[in-house]
Motif scaffolding. Structure first.
Motif, PDB file in Angstrom:
ATOM      1  N   ILE A   1      91.539  41.710  59.435  1.00  0.00           N
ATOM      2  CA  ILE A   1      91.431  42.471  58.196  1.00  0.00           C
ATOM      3  C   ILE A   1      92.542  43.515  58.176  1.00  0.00           C
ATOM      4  O   ILE A   1      92.723  44.248  59.149  1.00  0.00           O
TER       5      ILE A   1
ATOM      6  N   THR B   1      75.589  50.494  57.673  1.00  0.00           N
ATOM      7  CA  THR B   1      75.515  50.137  59.090  1.00  0.00           C
ATOM      8  C   THR B   1      74.186  50.599  59.690  1.00  0.00           C
ATOM      9  O   THR B   1      73.553  49.877  60.465  1.00  0.00           O
TER      10      THR B   1
ATOM     11  N   ASN C   1      89.574  54.483  53.094  1.00  0.00           N
ATOM     12  CA  ASN C   1      88.617  54.398  54.187  1.00  0.00           C
ATOM     13  C   ASN C   1      88.953  55.515  55.174  1.00  0.00           C
ATOM     14  O   ASN C   1      89.834  55.392  56.004  1.00  0.00           O
TER      15      ASN C   1
ATOM     16  N   GLU D   1      78.169  45.829  50.432  1.00  0.00           N
ATOM     17  CA  GLU D   1      77.764  44.759  49.515  1.00  0.00           C
ATOM     18  C   GLU D   1      77.347  43.479  50.222  1.00  0.00           C
ATOM     19  O   GLU D   1      76.698  42.624  49.625  1.00  0.00           O
TER      20      GLU D   1
ATOM     21  N   ASP E   1      89.528  43.431  50.156  1.00  0.00           N
ATOM     22  CA  ASP E   1      90.333  43.572  51.373  1.00  0.00           C
ATOM     23  C   ASP E   1      91.474  42.557  51.429  1.00  0.00           C
ATOM     24  O   ASP E   1      91.316  41.414  51.000  1.00  0.00           O
TER      25      ASP E   1
ATOM     26  N   GLU F   1      86.267  49.949  59.822  1.00  0.00           N
ATOM     27  CA  GLU F   1      87.684  50.032  59.470  1.00  0.00           C
ATOM     28  C   GLU F   1      88.450  49.182  60.469  1.00  0.00           C
ATOM     29  O   GLU F   1      87.926  48.840  61.532  1.00  0.00           O
TER      30      GLU F   1
ATOM     31  N   THR G   1      77.774  53.369  46.919  1.00  0.00           N
ATOM     32  CA  THR G   1      79.053  53.270  47.608  1.00  0.00           C
ATOM     33  C   THR G   1      80.175  53.449  46.604  1.00  0.00           C
ATOM     34  O   THR G   1      79.986  53.234  45.408  1.00  0.00           O
TER      35      THR G   1
ATOM     36  N   THR H   1      86.335  40.633  48.006  1.00  0.00           N
ATOM     37  CA  THR H   1      85.931  41.732  48.899  1.00  0.00           C
ATOM     38  C   THR H   1      86.709  43.028  48.678  1.00  0.00           C
ATOM     39  O   THR H   1      86.271  44.086  49.105  1.00  0.00           O
TER      40      THR H   1
ATOM     41  N   ASP I   1      84.378  43.078  67.047  1.00  0.00           N
ATOM     42  CA  ASP I   1      84.965  43.776  65.896  1.00  0.00           C
ATOM     43  C   ASP I   1      84.343  43.137  64.665  1.00  0.00           C
ATOM     44  O   ASP I   1      84.715  42.042  64.264  1.00  0.00           O
ATOM     45  N   THR I   2      83.353  43.830  64.106  1.00  0.00           N
ATOM     46  CA  THR I   2      82.524  43.236  63.055  1.00  0.00           C
ATOM     47  C   THR I   2      83.006  43.649  61.682  1.00  0.00           C
ATOM     48  O   THR I   2      83.000  44.826  61.351  1.00  0.00           O
ATOM     49  N   TRP I   3      83.404  42.682  60.880  1.00  0.00           N
ATOM     50  CA  TRP I   3      83.835  43.009  59.522  1.00  0.00           C
ATOM     51  C   TRP I   3      82.721  42.707  58.528  1.00  0.00           C
ATOM     52  O   TRP I   3      82.163  41.596  58.516  1.00  0.00           O
ATOM     53  N   TRP I   4      82.431  43.679  57.706  1.00  0.00           N
ATOM     54  CA  TRP I   4      81.475  43.490  56.601  1.00  0.00           C
ATOM     55  C   TRP I   4      81.549  44.667  55.654  1.00  0.00           C
ATOM     56  O   TRP I   4      82.440  45.506  55.779  1.00  0.00           O
ATOM     57  N   GLN I   5      80.638  44.732  54.710  1.00  0.00           N
ATOM     58  CA  GLN I   5      80.679  45.760  53.657  1.00  0.00           C
ATOM     59  C   GLN I   5      79.257  46.124  53.225  1.00  0.00           C
ATOM     60  O   GLN I   5      78.327  45.348  53.444  1.00  0.00           O
TER      61      GLN I   5
HETATM   62  C1  WT7 Z   1      85.073  48.238  54.029  1.00  0.00           C
HETATM   63  C2  WT7 Z   1      83.619  48.296  53.702  1.00  0.00           C
HETATM   64  C3  WT7 Z   1      80.520  47.521  57.049  1.00  0.00           C
HETATM   65  C4  WT7 Z   1      79.864  48.764  57.303  1.00  0.00           C
HETATM   66  C5  WT7 Z   1      80.706  49.986  57.278  1.00  0.00           C
HETATM   67  C6  WT7 Z   1      81.665  50.115  56.133  1.00  0.00           C
HETATM   68  C7  WT7 Z   1      86.358  48.060  55.957  1.00  0.00           C
HETATM   69  C8  WT7 Z   1      84.598  47.338  57.604  1.00  0.00           C
HETATM   70  C9  WT7 Z   1      85.813  46.471  59.172  1.00  0.00           C
HETATM   71  C10 WT7 Z   1      86.420  45.862  60.310  1.00  0.00           C
HETATM   72  C11 WT7 Z   1      88.496  46.145  59.293  1.00  0.00           C
HETATM   73  C12 WT7 Z   1      86.658  46.900  58.140  1.00  0.00           C
HETATM   74  C13 WT7 Z   1      86.827  47.033  54.960  1.00  0.00           C
HETATM   75  C14 WT7 Z   1      85.606  46.847  54.068  1.00  0.00           C
HETATM   76  N1  WT7 Z   1      85.877  47.441  57.182  1.00  0.00           N
HETATM   77  N2  WT7 Z   1      84.552  46.765  58.799  1.00  0.00           N
HETATM   78  N3  WT7 Z   1      85.687  45.443  61.345  1.00  0.00           N
HETATM   79  N4  WT7 Z   1      87.753  45.714  60.314  1.00  0.00           N
HETATM   80  N5  WT7 Z   1      87.997  46.730  58.200  1.00  0.00           N
HETATM   81  O1  WT7 Z   1      81.087  49.663  54.943  1.00  0.00           O
HETATM   82  O2  WT7 Z   1      81.663  51.518  53.380  1.00  0.00           O
HETATM   83  O3  WT7 Z   1      81.008  49.246  52.543  1.00  0.00           O
HETATM   84  O4  WT7 Z   1      83.229  49.639  53.634  1.00  0.00           O
HETATM   85  O5  WT7 Z   1      85.294  48.773  55.324  1.00  0.00           O
HETATM   86  O6  WT7 Z   1      87.888  47.544  54.231  1.00  0.00           O
HETATM   87  O7  WT7 Z   1      85.917  46.373  52.790  1.00  0.00           O
HETATM   88  P1  WT7 Z   1      81.708  50.057  53.567  1.00  0.00           P
END
Ligand code: WT7
Length: 656
Positions: free
Chosen positions: A497, A295, A506, A401, A485, A372, A248, A483, A395-399
């Motif tokens: 977020i 994802t 992004n 990592e 963010d 995003e 990533t 994070t 609305d699922t926030w994660w990364q």
């Molecule tokens: C970044 C992570 C998680 C799998 C897809 C992306 C942004 C992710 C949300 C959300 C707002 C979000 C953040 C994060 N992000 N989900 N629901 N609302 N922002 O994974 O490529 O590792 O990117 O995506 O900025 O830090 P990734």
């Protein structure tokens, strides 16, 4: 499904317990899996090194939990339903029994091709069931899979192969995407010219196009599979053995190989899938992501299969044959839970309701968003027109990592609020801090989003460079996982977020480092220097805006013209100059496409004679971001710039 939270009251109670007694909490969930040997300690951690270990000395194989344990009761249940790029091609379904046989066969193939526990295997494949099979087969033999999204260029592919010294590459002759075919094997051949660690390439025949097969190195998937037995005893893994690497982008030019380990990732993806989507046995779960991203790893393959669910794999794109593809497919497969990205929602929105209203969408129960920030308009549109006002939007926030979802509504349980990821899942302890790392304890604040306690799915290291992992995530603030963010917590304690605060963009839910894109642009022979920023884009969320300094000599030669407006004013025929600029921009986009991927192409390119830099030579991206956003009302203090005059010039060049 004893771990399913079904009321908000239960959530509050479970959350409290998960924070007060995290080890006890996660142990009870881990208990429901098949272990060859149980752990002797639940958690060992510090964020200083960092060192995070879950379920220490436990022995298991994740594929026994994804597949084998479901066979007795659910062997004939559909594990994977595959939807082709071609809407008229029949679906392919693999039952758990069939998936078991295929995974075992391919495990034998990997072993026959020299793969042993701990070896790295690169998967560069179309979205076909064989990709999931290959992922699981790697896990079954104890090899570490590194899936590279098949939209990446040959150079990105070889960089990733080399970073982790993969021994085997699994690919296909080509792939279908909308009305295009992409010659995957050809891209691999180019990559392999500078990827000496690969000694075998296993090629699945998807398109049937002509390809070159190198004798002794390249073998066909099909012929290898016919030679292989359909039983394979899963290799015993330690809880903390690496399961996979996924590259990533970060704030430097070089992508990081995020490493996840077997047991923690398993427990975490299982639990989050079950709860966020409120999994039910007869669900047809469709996550539209590509397995090339986290994802897809967590919510197409591992999370659903660990729960014994039916998961949909889609080869195509949302707009082929037309923008009604999601609706048509959802109706056809009777999808119950649907998980996609805001960029896809916005592109459907832009296509108009004519592509939505023909479909019933009445099988849907939960609809999710990821990748995003989802803007309010898209949230409501999704809720009203896809969810028909009856499906909760998660609305699922994660990364990458984090391995799995950290902050999200639990469907039917957490009251949702448009644009808010809402509340942390059990075991997740978010904190907001200011730039100095001081915790902002009250509600109604905005700060930098950190985590103060590990969850089982947290990143373990960055492959081959633990120090980089420490610096990137644990080095900014003491004892916190940072994070990257920015985030707001409202009066109800709900999290929203805002977006990245580092040099990461992004674009359509794809993560790209500004430095990565700049490095690629700088490969153009006319380019001296460049600076790239993200700016708000209606469909993609963020677009890429590149400010580029070009070589004076080439300008003088008339190859590019930095100031076409002036030429116009002078009444000269400037079509030649404009053509040159267009040609130059085209070349820049092609280079980025070639070096990284078409997804990284700059949307806007502005030629400048200088960049706003501090006296120490650091580019003030803040100023460029404002210009790209076309909001120059408050540029902040620019007196510290080496050459403040450059700002006016850039503004003028941008027509501001
Ligand atoms: C970044 C992570 C998680 C799998 C897809 C992306 C942004 C992710 C949300 C959300 C707002 C979000 C953040 C994060 N992000 N989900 N629901 N609302 N922002 O994974 O490529 O590792 O990117 O995506 O900025 O830090 P990734």
């Amino acid at each position: 499904m004893q771990h399913k939270i079904t009321s908000f009251e239960q959530y509050t109670e479970t959350y409290k317990r998960s924070i007060e007694q995290p080890e006890q909490f996660w142990m009870e969930i881990a208990d429901s899996f098949e272990w060859r040997q149980t752990w002797d300690k639940v958690l060992d951690w510090n964020f200083k090194e960092p060192n995070v270990k879950w379920f220490l000395n436990g022995k298991l194989n994740i594929t026994e939990n994804c597949i084998d344990r479901h066979l007795e009761s659910n062997g004939d249940k559909a594990a994977i339903i595959w939807e082709s790029n071609d809407a008229n091609e029949p679906n392919r379904t693999l039952t758990y029994n069939e998936l078991h046989a295929e995974v075992c066969r391919f495990s034998n193939v990997l072993q026959n091709n020299g793969i042993e526990k701990g070896d790295r295997v690169c998967l560069y494949m179309p979205m076909i069931p064989e990709l999931a099979i290959a992922v699981l087969a790697c896990a079954r033999v104890g090899a570490i899979h590194s899936v590279v999204f098949a939209g990446f260029s040959s150079q990105s592919l070889s960089d990733r192969i080399n970073d982790s010294e993969c021994k085997v590459l699994v690919t296909a002759d080509g792939l279908y995407r909308g009305n295009k075919t992409v010659g995957l094997k050809e891209i691999c051949d180019e990559a392999l010219q500078s990827a000496p660690s690969i000694h075998k390439v296993i090629v699945y025949k998807r398109t049937g196009q002509d390809i070159n097969m190198q004798l002794g190195r390249d073998v066909w998937w099909h012929s290898e599979m016919t030679k292989a037995a359909k039983e394979f005893e899963a290799v015993e893994m330690d809880s903390e053995d690496p399961l996979f690497i996924l590259y990533t982008s970060g704030s430097t030019g070089k992508p990081k190989g995020v490493v996840h380990s077997c047991a923690g990732y398993m427990v975490y993806t299982y639990y989050t899938f079950l709860n966020v989507f409120q999994y039910e046995a007869d669900d047809v779960f469709w996550c539209t992501a590509d397995i090339g991203w986290i994802t897809g790893h967590s919510y197409i393959v591992y999370g659903p299969l660990l729960n014994g669910a039916t998961t949909v794999m889609f080869e195509g794109i949302p707009t082929y044959p037309d923008a009604g593809r999601f609706g048509a497919t959802s109706d056809k497969l009777q999808v119950t839970k649907f998980y996609t990205a805001p960029t896809a929602i916005r592109s459907l929105m832009a296509s108009g309701l004519d592509f939505v209203t023909p479909y019933k969408l009445d099988s849907l129960k939960v609809i999710g968003s990821v990748g995003e920030p989802i803007n309010e308009e898209a949230w409501f549109w999704y809720h009203d027109h896809i969810g028909k006002e009856k499906c909760p939007v998660v609305d699922t926030w994660w990364q990458t990592e984090t391995g799995g979802i950290l902050i999200s509504p639990i469907a039917f349980v957490t009251p949702t609020k448009p644009t808010f990821a809402t509340l942390p899942l059990p075991g997740v302890q978010p904190v907001l801090v200011d730039a100095q790392g001081v915790e902002l304890k009250e509600n109604n604040v905005e700060g930098l989003l950190c985590m103060k306690f590990p969850w089982p799915g947290i990143i373990r290291t960055t492959y081959g460079d633990h120090e980089r992992c420490r610096q990137a995530y644990f080095g900014t603030f003491d004892n916190l996982y940072f994070t990257g963010d920015g985030c707001r917590r409202d009066e109800d304690g709900y999290y929203r977020i805002i977006g990245r605060v580092d040099d990461v963009m992004n674009v359509s839910g794809h993560r790209l480092g500004t430095a990565e894109v700049e490095n690629a642009i700088n490969e153009h022979p006319f380019v001296i220097e460049s600076a790239v920023v993200g700016y708000p884009h209606e469909i993609k969320g963020q677009g890429i805006y590149a400010f580029v300094i070009v070589d004076k000599q080439s300008i003088e030669n008339g190859l590019v013209d930095t100031d076409p407006m002036q030429a116009e004013g002078a009444g000269v025929d400037n079509s030649l100059h404009l053509l040159n600029i267009a040609a130059f921009e085209n070349e820049v986009r092609n280079i980025v496409s070639k070096i990284i991927s078409p997804i990284a192409k700059p949307d806007k390119i502005q030629i400048v004679s200088g960049l706003p830099k501090t006296r120490s030579g650091k580019i003030m991206r803040r100023i460029l971001r404002k210009i790209a956003e076309r909001d120059v009302s408050n540029l902040g203090d620019i007196t510290t710039l080496l050459d403040p005059g450059v700002v006016d010039e850039i503004k003028k060049g941008a027509g501001l």
